[in-house]
Design an enzyme around this catalytic site. Structure first.
Site, short mmCIF file in Angstrom:
data_model
loop_
_atom_site.label_atom_id
_atom_site.label_comp_id
_atom_site.label_asym_id
_atom_site.label_seq_id
_atom_site.Cartn_x
_atom_site.Cartn_y
_atom_site.Cartn_z
N GLU A 1 11.98 2.28 -3.24
CA GLU A 1 11.70 3.61 -2.69
C GLU A 1 12.47 3.83 -1.39
OE1 GLU A 1 7.46 3.17 -2.75
OE2 GLU A 1 7.53 3.13 -4.95
N GLY B 1 1.52 -2.58 -6.19
CA GLY B 1 1.37 -1.25 -5.59
C GLY B 1 -0.02 -0.70 -5.85
N GLY B 2 -0.11 0.20 -6.81
CA GLY B 2 -1.35 0.92 -7.10
C GLY B 2 -2.60 0.05 -7.18
N HIS C 1 12.68 -2.20 -0.42
CA HIS C 1 11.94 -1.65 -1.56
C HIS C 1 12.75 -0.53 -2.19
CE1 HIS C 1 8.89 0.35 -3.95
NE2 HIS C 1 8.24 -0.80 -3.92
N TRP D 1 0.83 -1.22 0.00
CA TRP D 1 0.00 0.00 0.00
C TRP D 1 0.85 1.26 0.00
CZ3 TRP D 1 -4.55 -0.76 4.03
CH2 TRP D 1 -5.36 -1.82 3.60
N LYS D 2 2.13 1.12 0.34
CA LYS D 2 3.01 2.29 0.48
C LYS D 2 2.38 3.28 1.47
CE LYS D 2 4.70 1.20 -4.08
NZ LYS D 2 5.29 1.63 -5.36
N GLY E 1 5.05 2.03 -10.70
CA GLY E 1 4.20 3.22 -10.73
C GLY E 1 4.19 3.94 -12.06
N SER F 1 3.81 -2.30 -11.81
CA SER F 1 2.63 -2.13 -12.65
C SER F 1 1.87 -3.43 -12.91
CB SER F 1 3.00 -1.44 -13.97
OG SER F 1 3.56 -0.16 -13.73
N GLU G 1 11.56 -6.26 -8.69
CA GLU G 1 10.84 -5.06 -9.08
C GLU G 1 11.75 -4.13 -9.88
OE1 GLU G 1 7.24 -4.49 -6.26
OE2 GLU G 1 8.89 -3.22 -5.61
P1 13P Z 1 3.02 -0.36 -8.77
O1 13P Z 1 2.27 -1.66 -8.81
O2 13P Z 1 2.18 0.80 -8.38
O3 13P Z 1 3.80 -0.15 -10.03
O4 13P Z 1 4.10 -0.50 -7.59
C1 13P Z 1 4.89 -1.63 -7.55
C2 13P Z 1 5.60 -1.68 -6.27
O5 13P Z 1 6.48 -0.88 -5.99
C3 13P Z 1 5.21 -2.71 -5.31
O6 13P Z 1 6.10 -2.78 -4.25
#
Ligand code: 13P
Length: 249
Positions: free
Chosen positions: A96, A233-234, A94, A10-11, A172, A212, A166
């Site tokens: 990020e 993620g999203g 991750h 979910w970030k 994203g 994605s 990833e």
């Molecule tokens: P998205 O699915 O939004 O591209 O993010 C991937 C992600 O970073 C999952 O950890």
């Protein structure tokens, strides 16, 4: 054979209240999911989400951990704190966190040890940037990231580990790696594990793809021999999408 894992990351999204509402609605939708279902939620959402998923098949992941048991580390959260809440998995490394919070392969390794020490399982993220892919160093880089992340873990621990491949350029961006690109790197990762720990462990460890992943591409990705699910993620923030991903079959 390996159980596929559909993990949401979910970030920094959803308040504690929104999180509980979401998982309450998710529960019946994924009760018969093909994949193991995990939600990776902000720390403050963990108590409520754990309570909400009680008796269901949904597991809960934290998005970070500190490697020390306790002490003067302002703003950090320790393994005992997460274990006490009944956290099942911890997402570590991750991109990020590597980019914005100075996470390194060495801290990822320390965190992996802490996760196991307190009875949880790590989801270890690795992956290359666009420049690194264009320079042709993806395989070398990912092999290195995996080797350092796993340093000193026992074979039994590695069997319980999840690695999420990833590619940073796919996160994203709506730009998914092709199924072939994702499978190629996941196979490389399984091969490193085989070199380090032998075939038994390599066949047991689960390797996900992330970047994605959505309701439309999950089935094709998850059907690949070396892709054991996705870190999402999203699309994990939307009930319909995450349900479809969990029921990819
Ligand atoms: P998205 O699915 O939004 O591209 O993010 C991937 C992600 O970073 C999952 O950890």
């Amino acid at each position: 054979s390996r159980v596929k894992i559909a993990a949401g990351n979910w970030k920094m999204n959803k308040t504690a209240k929104e999180a509980v509402e979401f998982v309450e609605a998710l529960k019946p939708r994924v009760a018969d999911a093909d994949a193991e279902v995990v939600v990776g939620v902000p720390f403050v959402c963990i108590p409520g989400v754990k309570k909400a998923v009680e008796g269901s098949n949904i597991k809960v992941a934290a998005q970070n951990i500190h490697w020390e048991e306790k002490g003067a580390f302002t703003g950090e959260v320790s393994g005992p704190m997460l274990a006490d809440l009944g956290v099942d998995y911890v997402i570590i490394g991750h991109s990020e966190r590597r980019q914005y919070f100075a996470e390194t392969d060495e801290t990822v390794n320390k965190k992996a040890h802490a996760v196991f020490k307190y009875g949880m399982k790590p989801i270890i993220c690795v992956g290359e940037s666009l420049t690194q892919r264009e320079q042709g160093v993806t395989a070398e880089l990912v092999r290195y990231q995996v080797k350092i992340a796993l340093l000193g873990l026992t074979a039994e621990q590695v069997k319980e580990t999840v690695i999420a491949y990833e590619p940073i350029w796919a996160i994203g961006t709506g730009k998914t790696a092709t199924t072939e690109q994702a499978e190629e790197v996941c196979a490389i990762i399984r091969n490193v594990v085989k070199e380090l720990y032998g075939d038994d462990v390599a066949q047991a460890i689960r390797i996900q793809y992330g970047g994605s992943v959505n309701a439309a591409n999950a089935a094709e990705l998850f059907a690949m021999p070396n892709i054991d699910g996705g870190l999402v993620g999203g699309a994990s923030l939307k009930l319909d999408d995450f349900e479809k991903i969990a029921k990819y079959n």
